[in-house]
Scaffold this motif. Structure first.
Motif, PDB file in Angstrom:
ATOM      1  N   LEU A 207      94.420  -9.387  57.007  1.00  0.00           N
ATOM      2  CA  LEU A 207      93.841  -8.932  58.267  1.00  0.00           C
ATOM      3  C   LEU A 207      93.513 -10.077  59.232  1.00  0.00           C
ATOM      4  N   THR A 208      93.404 -11.282  58.730  1.00  0.00           N
ATOM      5  CA  THR A 208      93.037 -12.401  59.603  1.00  0.00           C
ATOM      6  C   THR A 208      94.189 -13.382  59.829  1.00  0.00           C
ATOM      7  N   LYS A 209      95.362 -13.017  59.408  1.00  0.00           N
ATOM      8  CA  LYS A 209      96.518 -13.889  59.623  1.00  0.00           C
ATOM      9  C   LYS A 209      96.786 -14.007  61.119  1.00  0.00           C
ATOM     10  N   ASN A 210      96.783 -15.245  61.592  1.00  0.00           N
ATOM     11  CA  ASN A 210      97.023 -15.555  63.011  1.00  0.00           C
ATOM     12  C   ASN A 210      95.968 -14.952  63.941  1.00  0.00           C
ATOM     13  N   LEU A 211      94.802 -14.624  63.398  1.00  0.00           N
ATOM     14  CA  LEU A 211      93.728 -14.077  64.230  1.00  0.00           C
ATOM     15  C   LEU A 211      93.087 -15.198  65.031  1.00  0.00           C
ATOM     16  N   GLN A 212      93.171 -15.113  66.339  1.00  0.00           N
ATOM     17  CA  GLN A 212      92.659 -16.151  67.219  1.00  0.00           C
ATOM     18  C   GLN A 212      91.351 -15.716  67.883  1.00  0.00           C
ATOM     19  N   ALA A 213      90.538 -16.691  68.223  1.00  0.00           N
ATOM     20  CA  ALA A 213      89.308 -16.410  68.964  1.00  0.00           C
ATOM     21  C   ALA A 213      89.668 -15.964  70.379  1.00  0.00           C
ATOM     22  N   SER A 267      97.458  -1.104  65.737  1.00  0.00           N
ATOM     23  CA  SER A 267      97.459  -2.321  64.932  1.00  0.00           C
ATOM     24  C   SER A 267      96.321  -2.253  63.921  1.00  0.00           C
ATOM     25  N   ASP A 268      96.371  -3.114  62.917  1.00  0.00           N
ATOM     26  CA  ASP A 268      95.280  -3.170  61.946  1.00  0.00           C
ATOM     27  C   ASP A 268      93.971  -3.524  62.646  1.00  0.00           C
ATOM     28  N   TYR A 269      94.046  -4.388  63.645  1.00  0.00           N
ATOM     29  CA  TYR A 269      92.852  -4.787  64.398  1.00  0.00           C
ATOM     30  C   TYR A 269      92.245  -3.578  65.108  1.00  0.00           C
ATOM     31  N   ASP A 270      93.097  -2.731  65.702  1.00  0.00           N
ATOM     32  CA  ASP A 270      92.610  -1.518  66.367  1.00  0.00           C
ATOM     33  C   ASP A 270      91.897  -0.598  65.380  1.00  0.00           C
ATOM     34  N   ILE A 271      92.465  -0.472  64.199  1.00  0.00           N
ATOM     35  CA  ILE A 271      91.865   0.408  63.190  1.00  0.00           C
ATOM     36  C   ILE A 271      90.481  -0.100  62.789  1.00  0.00           C
TER      37      ILE A 271
END
Length: 408
Positions: A207-213, A267-271
């Motif tokens: 879930l945090t792969k390539n997750l940017q601030a 996206s997973d982030y949206d969920i």
């Protein structure tokens, strides 16, 4: 006469022979004196060279001794100070040489070449608890008193103390809640945690792969520090602590969940954002699927329902983010409110910029599998009972009947 002459001649011969002998003796003595003087001069020159040699040996020994003391001090931290230095890696470091260079650049060691050799030789001899890489990405508060081994072991995420504490983090806890709890229980430093949450790469987790601030999101990992009961070491590294939460997230958010999110067009982030809102809006797990259906219905019809109409998103900024902001924070609460306020009067269309808490598994499943419902409105009374409606007029009637104190 002849005999006398002969005797004289003999004497003269003897005389001259004796003179020659004397001269020869004198010459020999003179030669010996000269030779003696030369030998004496050579002896003095040899003594001077010896003195110089011994001075060189002594100086070299002193230099070597001083270097050896520095080397041993780097390893054993005999005279090091306890002043902390912040060392950070945004990405995992594989090689011990690179890690030692960073320690040297920060003034934590003096003899980096010896330290590099020491690590390699030590790891050849000792086959357990290697000092060599990899070293975890994160922020570390190190001091020379830890010694080379202590500093490298800390950066590897291994603990030098066995003291632990068990902490429970409930569903719906926010990043500020979690940071305060970890800090209050001496697990790790609050500043280090914030820095790791915002800057450290955690690409090994789904879930945090390539997750940017993002400027619009107060905490990059909000929504991904999954609720659970964890056991932590006292003074554990911030990166190691965060990894516990993310590992739990990988267990919860399965490939089935990811496939379902794609099926829904999210996206997973949206969920995770939807799940976090469900977590805060529902009074219990039984209400989650119905609330999820209403959120999905509104997201599917942003022309008629541009906003979610959820109070929880603005409450997140007011009650959680704003109190945690400091004078050095990048943005104000009002700034974040423009990205999170989803009330009917807001300008935020659809979802807020990011999650508003760290949801549990039930909320995530509700976000992925909403109830079969045509409703677009819901509210709770003071007892937590939920009422839903398809139209606004029906909604207003229910409010007047069951919760007239609500302002709609």
């Amino acid at each position: 006469m002849d005999g006398y002459v002969n005797d004289s001649q003999n004497n003269k011969d003897v005389y001259f022979a004796n003179e020659d002998a004397r001269d020869a003796g004198a010459a020999k003595k003179g030669k010996d004196k000269t030779s003696g003087k030369k030998k004496k001069k050579k002896r003095g020159s040899g003594i001077g060279a010896t003195y110089l040699f011994f001075l060189f040996v002594i100086a070299a020994s002193m230099v070597i001794s001083v270097y050896a003391i520095f080397c041993m001090n780097d390893i054993l931290a005999i005279t090091k100070t306890t002043s902390s230095v912040t060392v950070s890696f945004t990405q995992q470091v594989q090689d011990s040489d690179e890690a030692i260079d960073v320690l040297a650049d920060n003034g934590l060691i003096k003899c980096k070449h010896f330290c590099k050799l020491f690590v390699k030789l030590r790891d050849e001899v000792i086959h357990s608890s290697h000092l060599g890489g990899p070293y975890e990405a994160g922020v570390y508060y190190l001091n020379g008193k830890m010694g080379l081994e202590g500093m490298l072991m800390t950066m590897k995420g291994e603990q030098v103390t066995g003291e632990t504490v068990t902490l429970m983090f409930p569903e719906g806890a926010t990043v500020p809640d979690i940071i305060d709890k970890l800090s209050d229980n001496d697990v790790c430093d609050k500043t280090a945690l914030l820095s790791v949450i915002e800057t450290t790469d955690f690409n090994n987790y789904k879930l945090t792969k390539n997750l940017q601030a993002k400027e619009s999101v107060p905490y990059r990992l909000e929504g991904f520090l999954f609720p659970e009961t964890y056991e932590f070491y006292i003074n554990e590294s911030a990166a190691s602590v965060v990894k516990r939460f993310l590992s739990q997230g990988d267990k919860i958010y399965t490939d089935e969940y990811a496939a379902r999110a794609k099926e829904l067009g999210y996206s997973d982030y949206d969920i995770i954002i939807i799940a976090s809102i469900i977590q805060k809006e529902a009074a219990n797990n039984e209400q989650m699927a119905e609330i999820s259906a209403i959120i999905h219905n509104r997201l599917d019809d942003t022309v008629n329902f541009p906003t979610l109409g959820c109070q929880s998103t603005s409450d997140y900024i007011t009650n959680k983010v704003a109190p945690a902001l400091s004078s050095t924070s990048a943005h104000t609460a009002d700034y974040y409110m423009t990205y999170y306020n989803t009330n009917n009067s807001s300008t935020v269309v659809g979802l807020p910029a990011g999650p508003i808490c760290n949801p549990g598994q039930a909320a995530i499943e509700a976000a992925l599998w909403p109830a079969d419902s045509d409703d677009y409105f819901f509210f709770h009374d003071t007892n937590g009972t939920m009422y839903t409606a398809k139209t606004y007029s029906e909604f207003k009637e229910l409010v007047q009947k069951y919760a007239p104190y609500l302002e709609y």
